[in-house]
Structures are given as C-alpha cells and as structure tokens.
Write a protein that holds these residues in place. Structure first.
Motif, PDB file in Angstrom:
ATOM      1  N   MET A   1     -49.824  56.420  71.409  1.00  0.00           N
ATOM      2  CA  MET A   1     -48.540  55.981  71.743  1.00  0.00           C
ATOM      3  C   MET A   1     -47.879  54.823  70.835  1.00  0.00           C
ATOM      4  O   MET A   1     -48.673  53.707  70.911  1.00  0.00           O
ATOM      5  N   LYS A   2     -46.932  54.953  70.080  1.00  0.00           N
ATOM      6  CA  LYS A   2     -46.449  53.964  69.253  1.00  0.00           C
ATOM      7  C   LYS A   2     -45.592  53.031  70.008  1.00  0.00           C
ATOM      8  O   LYS A   2     -44.279  53.973  70.340  1.00  0.00           O
ATOM      9  N   LEU A   3     -45.093  51.967  69.603  1.00  0.00           N
ATOM     10  CA  LEU A   3     -44.041  50.962  70.304  1.00  0.00           C
ATOM     11  C   LEU A   3     -43.192  50.797  69.032  1.00  0.00           C
ATOM     12  O   LEU A   3     -43.512  50.725  68.013  1.00  0.00           O
ATOM     13  N   SER A   4     -41.807  50.958  69.350  1.00  0.00           N
ATOM     14  CA  SER A   4     -41.043  50.563  68.175  1.00  0.00           C
ATOM     15  C   SER A   4     -41.135  49.285  68.274  1.00  0.00           C
ATOM     16  O   SER A   4     -41.619  48.305  68.350  1.00  0.00           O
ATOM     17  N   GLU A   5     -40.486  48.798  66.831  1.00  0.00           N
ATOM     18  CA  GLU A   5     -40.554  47.455  66.151  1.00  0.00           C
ATOM     19  C   GLU A   5     -39.862  46.411  67.274  1.00  0.00           C
ATOM     20  O   GLU A   5     -40.937  45.586  67.894  1.00  0.00           O
ATOM     21  N   HIS A   6     -38.902  46.635  67.931  1.00  0.00           N
ATOM     22  CA  HIS A   6     -38.504  45.555  68.872  1.00  0.00           C
ATOM     23  C   HIS A   6     -39.225  45.542  70.129  1.00  0.00           C
ATOM     24  O   HIS A   6     -39.495  44.310  70.506  1.00  0.00           O
ATOM     25  N   LEU A   7     -39.971  46.499  70.543  1.00  0.00           N
ATOM     26  CA  LEU A   7     -40.638  46.610  71.471  1.00  0.00           C
ATOM     27  C   LEU A   7     -42.104  45.935  71.307  1.00  0.00           C
ATOM     28  O   LEU A   7     -42.773  45.162  72.233  1.00  0.00           O
ATOM     29  N   SER A   8     -42.598  46.161  70.155  1.00  0.00           N
ATOM     30  CA  SER A   8     -43.816  45.478  69.867  1.00  0.00           C
ATOM     31  C   SER A   8     -43.707  44.012  69.650  1.00  0.00           C
ATOM     32  O   SER A   8     -44.599  43.179  70.075  1.00  0.00           O
ATOM     33  N   LYS A   9     -42.479  43.718  68.997  1.00  0.00           N
ATOM     34  CA  LYS A   9     -42.165  42.121  68.713  1.00  0.00           C
ATOM     35  C   LYS A   9     -41.906  41.546  70.292  1.00  0.00           C
ATOM     36  O   LYS A   9     -42.695  40.523  70.251  1.00  0.00           O
ATOM     37  N   GLU A  10     -41.373  42.326  71.252  1.00  0.00           N
ATOM     38  CA  GLU A  10     -41.227  41.579  72.413  1.00  0.00           C
ATOM     39  C   GLU A  10     -42.608  41.304  73.045  1.00  0.00           C
ATOM     40  O   GLU A  10     -42.693  40.387  73.688  1.00  0.00           O
ATOM     41  N   LEU A  11     -43.338  42.229  72.991  1.00  0.00           N
ATOM     42  CA  LEU A  11     -44.887  42.165  73.728  1.00  0.00           C
ATOM     43  C   LEU A  11     -45.599  41.174  72.781  1.00  0.00           C
ATOM     44  O   LEU A  11     -46.245  40.287  73.452  1.00  0.00           O
ATOM     45  N   LEU A  12     -45.613  41.080  71.659  1.00  0.00           N
ATOM     46  CA  LEU A  12     -46.391  40.190  70.761  1.00  0.00           C
ATOM     47  C   LEU A  12     -45.772  38.898  71.223  1.00  0.00           C
ATOM     48  O   LEU A  12     -46.598  37.721  71.312  1.00  0.00           O
TER      49      LEU A  12
END
Ligand code: GDP
Ligand code: MN
Length: 391
Positions: A1-12
C-alpha cells in the motif's frame, strides 16, 4: 500500500525528517486560502496522485503569489495526469499539496528498502536525485550507492557520514543528512514499510537538508499492526487477485509461473513453492489458506486461480490440522472446479485431518485428479504436467 506524498511527509516528519511546510487543498479557493498559512515568499503546487514522475509532465508548479497558487491549483485539480508511472488513462488529481518552495542547491536520491538478495535493510543514495533519477539509474545502476543498516538503530554513525560524504554530500550537510537518514530508517522500521523514498533530498546552500518529495510503501501484510493506516487502504494498488483473496481470508501473492498452488499454512506454502522450483517448476502463486477460511471463501480463491490463463496445472497440497481440515479445502476446491470454465489438470496430496474423506469427495465429484500420498511425488508430477507431460 502506497502513501501519497503529503501523508508520507507527515509520517516522516513525526520521526524527525525535515520536510517543507505544506497544506493540502481540494479546490482552487482552498489552495489560495491555505497557502496564506505558509510562511513563504514562493510556493510549489503539487498534484497529489499515487504515481511519481509528476515533475516531467507539469504536475509540479511553482507559484509566486497566493493568486498564482489558485490558478495553478485550478489547472491541476480535476485533470488526469499521465506520467511514466501511470497507465495511458492517467490518474485523476483530486487534491493539491502546496508547500514553501525550497531553494535547492543540490538534489540527492535517498531510499530505504530491503536488499532483494541478502534481505538486509539498506540505505540507497545517489547524487543524481531529481526528476531524471529513474532514467539515469536505469542506464547506469552504478550511480546508486548502498549502505547496510541495522534493524535496531545501532548504526555506526561515523561510517554513515563517510558513506554520505563519498556519495557527494558536502561537509556542512553531513550531520543533518545522516540524522535525516536515521530518522527515515526509524519511520521505515516502526511502520513496517517496504520502501521509503526521498527524491529529491534537497541540500540548501547553508547545509540544511529537506525531503522535497517522499513516497512510502507499507507492507500490506503488516497492516494489522497499524490499524491507523487501515482507513487509508482503498485496496487500489493491490492486484485484483490479491484483493479477492484478501476479502476471502486467503493470503495470496501472484507469481510468474504456470503451476497454480492451493496450500494451507504459510510454512507449507513456502516449502511447496521451494520444492516446485527445486524440481524445475514455476509456481503461478503463493497461497496460504488461513485457519478461519470457510469452504465458500476457499471456492472463491480457487475460482480466481482456475480463471488465470497462465495456470496450466493446479497442485493441491494440504496438511489438514485441527483448524483447517482437508475436507474444507477439498469442498471449496470442488465447488470452484464444478463452476469453472477452464478445467486444468489437478494433482493432489492430502494428508492429516479428514484426508480420506477429502479424497473421496474429490473423486465422487469426478474431478480429474491425480492423487499422491507424499509431497515429493505430487510436486514431481505437477512439474511434469506443467511441462506438457501426458498422463
Ligand atoms: P515527482 O516528479 O513526481 O517525483 O515530483 P517531485 O516532488 O519530486 O518534484 C519534481 C521536481 O520538481 C523535483 O525534482 C524538483 O526539481 C522540483 N521541485 C519540487 N519542489 C521544489 C521546491 O520546493 N523547490 C525547487 N527548487 N524545486 C522543486
Ligand atoms: Mn520526486
């Protein structure tokens, strides 16, 4: 499952990775209003789709003022963006992410993944980050350098800084780049990710290091450990067969071969596939029928295997236990076979709980089975049939 850019950044960001300040918007008006909350003099408007490669096809726009942000958002939202990673129909842009524009001095590629051969977690890094990275790496894989990570964060930081310096990170950016890499690694492990990719990792003139773009892929099989992600999982990036299997309590992975395998238990599934490969065969899938799978769910799983045009023979290898008895699997398989339009030959090996009953059931229903009492003979026969061997 891929997270979109903004969710990926939020998590990172939760793990300490520095990311530009950003806001999500689904309408041009919202884009203009929300970008005023960002302390910046220049903005980037980024189409939020699952696929990468947006920069090369106009999915990433610079804007100097909030009203320019609004018009760029108006152009992107509602458009289907066709990139090298989408199909020809493209992907519909439902939202844009607006960020402060970063003054990029140098662009790097940084990723964390498992090495396919050793199974070890590795940090991948290249000084050729940015939109041309994929193509450059395809032409010359040597542009990507690799650093083996530990699972517990006990990495040799001096060695990591040396690695980054050798990759081309300048002295003033070494410490922040090393810290960012470690933060990304913590996010990778803590969330059972299969990939954390930061491209570009931007280095500013003053040595500050930021993740200008980020993509995270999570291991779908570990989602049960992360209920917070379940709501985000629309199953969109899961292959059709795996989605059907998941809905029916079956673990399933599509593989490249032609021997369809019906197996209960992950261990037996792996052993079966290993033995098929050793015998010169090529499995079409990995299957693990969970202990809670009913015969009707089993039938749906088997139907999808039988429908698969690459499957030329099916190997049913079941060890009936206290939870999954052989007859449950046999009954499900028989239902599927009776309904199926494609009827490939079937090799079975049934052992353990209710094996005799299951065998009787398959024979009574006139399935064209070849029955073996041990795994090796069943596997040898399945491989022979797959290679066009006659009965
Ligand atoms: P992708 O093409 O889908 O991977 O989208 P990216 O988010 O990586 O953006 C594509 C390219 O746009 C990047 O490689 C950068 O060159 C450029 N870009 C994106 N954000 C910024 C930014 O804040 N500042 C600058 N200077 N360039 C940016
Ligand atoms: Mn990118």
């Amino acid at each position: 499952m891929k997270l979109s850019e903004h969710l990926s950044k939020e998590l990172l960001a939760q793990y300490g990775v520095t990311v530009p300040v950003g806001r999500l918007a689904t309408t041009p008006e919202e884009a203009e209003a929300r970008c005023r909350e960002i302390p910046a003099t220049k903005y980037v408007v980024k189409a939020q789709i699952g696929a990468g490669g947006r920069g090369l096809v106009g999915g990433i726009k610079m804007a100097a003022t909030p009203s320019a942000v609004r018009s760029e958002a108006a152009r992107l939202i509602g458009e289907a963006l066709v990139t090298a990673q989408t199909g020809p129909a493209g992907e519909l842009v439902n939202s844009v992410y607006i960020e402060e524009a970063v003054d990029i001095h140098r662009s790097f590629y940084l990723a964390i993944a498992f090495d396919q051969h050793t199974g070890e977690p590795v940090l991948l890094c290249s000084d050729r980050g940015g939109v041309e990275f994929e193509q450059a790496a395809r032409i010359d894989p040597g542009i990507v350098r690799q650093f083996t990570l530990t699972f517990d964060g006990s990495d040799d930081m001096a060695a990591l800084r040396r690695f980054l310096a050798e990759t081309g990170v300048s002295d003033n950016a070494l410490e922040p780049a090393a810290e960012l890499a470690m933060a990304a690694a913590r996010a990778f492990f803590a969330n059972d990710a299969t990939l954390v990719e930061i491209n570009p990792l931007a280095v500013r003139v003053d040595g500050a290091v930021l993740a200008v773009d980020a993509k995270i892929s999570l291991d779908t099989n570990a989602l049960f450990r992360h209920p917070e992600f379940e709501a985000l999982d629309d199953g969109q990036d899961v292959p059709e067969q795996e989605r059907i299997a998941r809905e029916n309590d079956i673990n399933f992975v599509k593989l490249a071969g032609n021997i369809g395998v019906v197996v209960n238990g992950a261990g037996l599934g792996l052993a079966t596939n290993d033995m098929l490969f050793d015998a010169g065969g090529d499995p079409a899938n990995f299957m693990d029928i969970r202990t809670t799978t009913t015969s009707l769910q089993m039938a749906r799983g088997a139907t999808m295997l039988l429908q698969d045009p690459s499957v030329t023979v099916v190997l049913v290898n079941v060890h009936g236990g206290g939870m999954t008895a052989c007859d449950t699997v046999a009954e499900g398989f028989a239902i599927a076979y009776a309904r199926a339009e494609r009827k490939p030959p079937v090799v079975v090996r049934l052992a353990g709980q209710n094996a005799d009953w299951a065998r009787t059931m398959l024979k009574d229903r006139r399935l064209p089975i070849e029955d073996f009492s041990d795994m090796s003979s069943a596997i040898a026969r399945a491989v022979q049939v797959a290679k066009g061997g006659r009965r």
